[in-house]
Write an enzyme that holds these catalytic residues in place. Structure first.
Site, PDB file in Angstrom:
ATOM      1  N   CYS A   1       7.803   1.693   6.144  1.00 37.46           N
ATOM      2  CA  CYS A   1       6.128   1.991   7.167  1.00 37.46           C
ATOM      3  C   CYS A   1       6.078   3.127   7.751  1.00 37.46           C
ATOM      4  O   CYS A   1       5.516   3.918   7.062  1.00 37.46           O
ATOM      5  CB  CYS A   1       6.569   1.308   8.660  1.00 37.46           C
ATOM      6  SG  CYS A   1       6.208  -1.126   8.055  1.00 37.46           S
TER       7      CYS A   1
ATOM      8  N   THR B   1       0.490  -1.189  -0.079  1.00 36.80           N
ATOM      9  CA  THR B   1      -0.642   0.004   0.315  1.00 36.80           C
ATOM     10  C   THR B   1       0.653   1.111  -0.349  1.00 36.80           C
ATOM     11  O   THR B   1       0.901   2.106   1.076  1.00 36.80           O
ATOM     12  CB  THR B   1      -1.045   0.383   1.347  1.00 36.80           C
ATOM     13  OG1 THR B   1      -0.374   0.064   2.369  1.00 36.80           O
ATOM     14  CG2 THR B   1      -1.766  -1.039   0.863  1.00 36.80           C
TER      15      THR B   1
ATOM     16  N   GLY C   1      13.133   6.050   8.228  1.00 35.80           N
ATOM     17  CA  GLY C   1      12.564   5.851   6.849  1.00 35.80           C
ATOM     18  C   GLY C   1      12.722   4.462   7.378  1.00 35.80           C
ATOM     19  O   GLY C   1      12.119   4.252   7.990  1.00 35.80           O
TER      20      GLY C   1
ATOM     21  N   GLY D   1      19.296  10.352  16.040  1.00 38.09           N
ATOM     22  CA  GLY D   1      20.012   9.856  14.509  1.00 38.09           C
ATOM     23  C   GLY D   1      19.892  10.672  13.373  1.00 38.09           C
ATOM     24  O   GLY D   1      19.312  11.111  13.248  1.00 38.09           O
TER      25      GLY D   1
END
Length: 433
Positions: free
Chosen positions: A263, A86, A260, A256
């Site tokens: 999700c 999706t 990414g 950090g």
């Protein structure tokens, strides 16, 4: 039970293999002929620790099989899971549900009475209603159920997450669907795993809300890290000080280069679009998305600043390219924005990643890919740790210092202690410290 898993990608393959390992009979179906052929030959199309052994074990036991033919797989199925992609829809950011709805249309005329159709894919609120409508339109007299069973798998630890989950969420609107899903997950319930039954719409929203909250923690601690640098504090002390509060918790408080993967980026965006559609704007999530987008390029600028602002003609060794360790996933990896920012500043990029270079080569141009970390550092003006791979946690600083033009380490994951690095004659730049 007999289970059909539509989609043999990350979620479908991991879920199918784990359910087969519970003793269910699982058929994973996919339209990608090359993927199914690879699986028949024992080759796993994704990198996930332990998945190859789990698949091989259950194929050999006859519990797991693969097919291109959904119609052939459907007879006698107790449950059909939809685990297709999706992705964010081009142009507007909404979740692209075309694969979900196509699966519903294809299966509808061929379902047996009593089958439970389960959306495993991450889908916006109301998707289950549309899946039910599509099937009902094609088979008006069929007795069936549609349920939601969102996944909460971390790439790199997906098998452990599936077999020892914090909770199993099922979204059901009838008792039959609840009974079938409880039976499917019965092997977990003896381990005191909580199975939470709720409405279908609540389950659909739970997945998005969980990911948005975790993304919020990441962006929050990244902004606190920036403030720590300005005021002379160590963000790791601050993170520990707030993480020990049981109301907050320590997980996802590691600063950090930004989040990414498959999700968080698409799910936060899809949640925002749903909120806009329902005229219930989510201002905090809007800020999280904006903060994370800016974070990635700012890490590229941080590297340039560490080069004393003189980036033109410099060379940088990037250690790690994937969005996190123990995966080959490059989707929305911070490395993408970091590389482009460096290249915009005239920096040549040499890179090494234990698993992600093949995927990186498809999306990053003009990067020299190397055989190991030290080859990447050869002739570079700085080494930059982008991904927290174990291979980068115990670098040979004598060897690294010989390979580099300048002993400069930019540690975007805070893997090292400053004193340990500096005693080797390196200049050390970290995040929030």
């Amino acid at each position: 039970m007999r289970i059909v898993m539509i989609g043999s990608g990350y979620v479908g393959l991991v879920s199918g293999a784990c359910l087969a390992d519970f003793g269910h009979h699982v058929c994973c179906v996919d339209k990608d002929a090359s993927k199914i052929e690879a699986l028949h030959q024992g080759r796993i199309p994704i990198f996930e620790p332990g998945l190859d052994e789990l698949v091989a074990k259950n194929v050999a036991a006859g519990q797991l099989q693969f097919s291109l033919d959904l119609i052939e797989a459907l007879p006698n199925a107790d449950a059909v899971f939809i685990a297709v992609g999706t992705p964010s829809r081009r142009g507007d950011g909404h979740a692209d549900l075309s694969y979900v709805y196509a699966a519903a249309r294809e299966m509808a005329p061929h379902l047996d009475a009593g089958t439970v159709v389960v959306t495993k894919s991450t889908v916006p609120v109301g998707t289950g209603d549309e899946v039910e409508r599509i099937i009902r339109e094609a088979a008006p007299d069929l007795s069936f159920s549609v349920a939601s069973n969102p996944e909460f798998l971390r790439e790199g630890a997906a098998i452990e997450d599936f077999k020892r989950p914090d909770r199993v969420v099922i979204g059901v609107n009838d008792d039959h669907a609840a009974d079938v899903l409880r039976e499917i997950y019965r092997p977990l319930l003896g381990n005191e795993t909580r199975l939470l039954a709720m409405s279908r719409r609540a389950a659909e929203l739970t997945k998005y809300a969980a990911n948005a909250f975790l993304a919020t923690k990441i962006s929050f601690i990244n902004e606190i890290a920036d403030l720590c640098e300005r005021v002379g504090a160590d963000v790791q002390n601050v993170a520990k000080g707030i993480g020990l509060d049981s109301r907050i918790g320590a997980r996802f408080l590691q600063p950090g280069p930004g989040y990414g993967g498959s999700c968080f980026p698409k799910d936060t965006l899809a949640l925002l679009k749903t909120a806009q559609d329902y005229e219930a704007p989510l201002r905090i999530v809007e800020a999280v998305v904006a903060s994370n987008d800016g974070r990635k390029r700012s890490m590229g600028r941080k590297v340039i600043h560490a080069l004393n602002g003189q980036s033109q003609g410099k060379t940088v060794a990037l250690l790690g390219l994937t969005f996190k360790a123990n995966t080959d996933d490059m989707r929305d990896s911070p490395a993408l924005a970091i590389v482009r920012t460096l290249q915009d500043g005239g920096v040549a990029v040499r890179a090494y990643d234990p698993e992600g270079m093949e995927q990186a080569a498809n999306v990053l141009d003009d990067v020299t890919y190397c055989g190991d970390a030290y080859e990447a550092m050869e002739g570079a003006d700085a080494a930059v740790i982008v991904t927290e791979w174990d291979a980068f946690r115990a670098l040979d600083f004598q060897r690294a210092g010989t390979a580099l033009n300048d002993k400069l380490l930019v540690d975007l994951r805070n893997l090292y202690d400053r004193a340990d690095v500096e005693r080797h004659g390196f200049r050390y730049v970290a995040v929030g410290r």
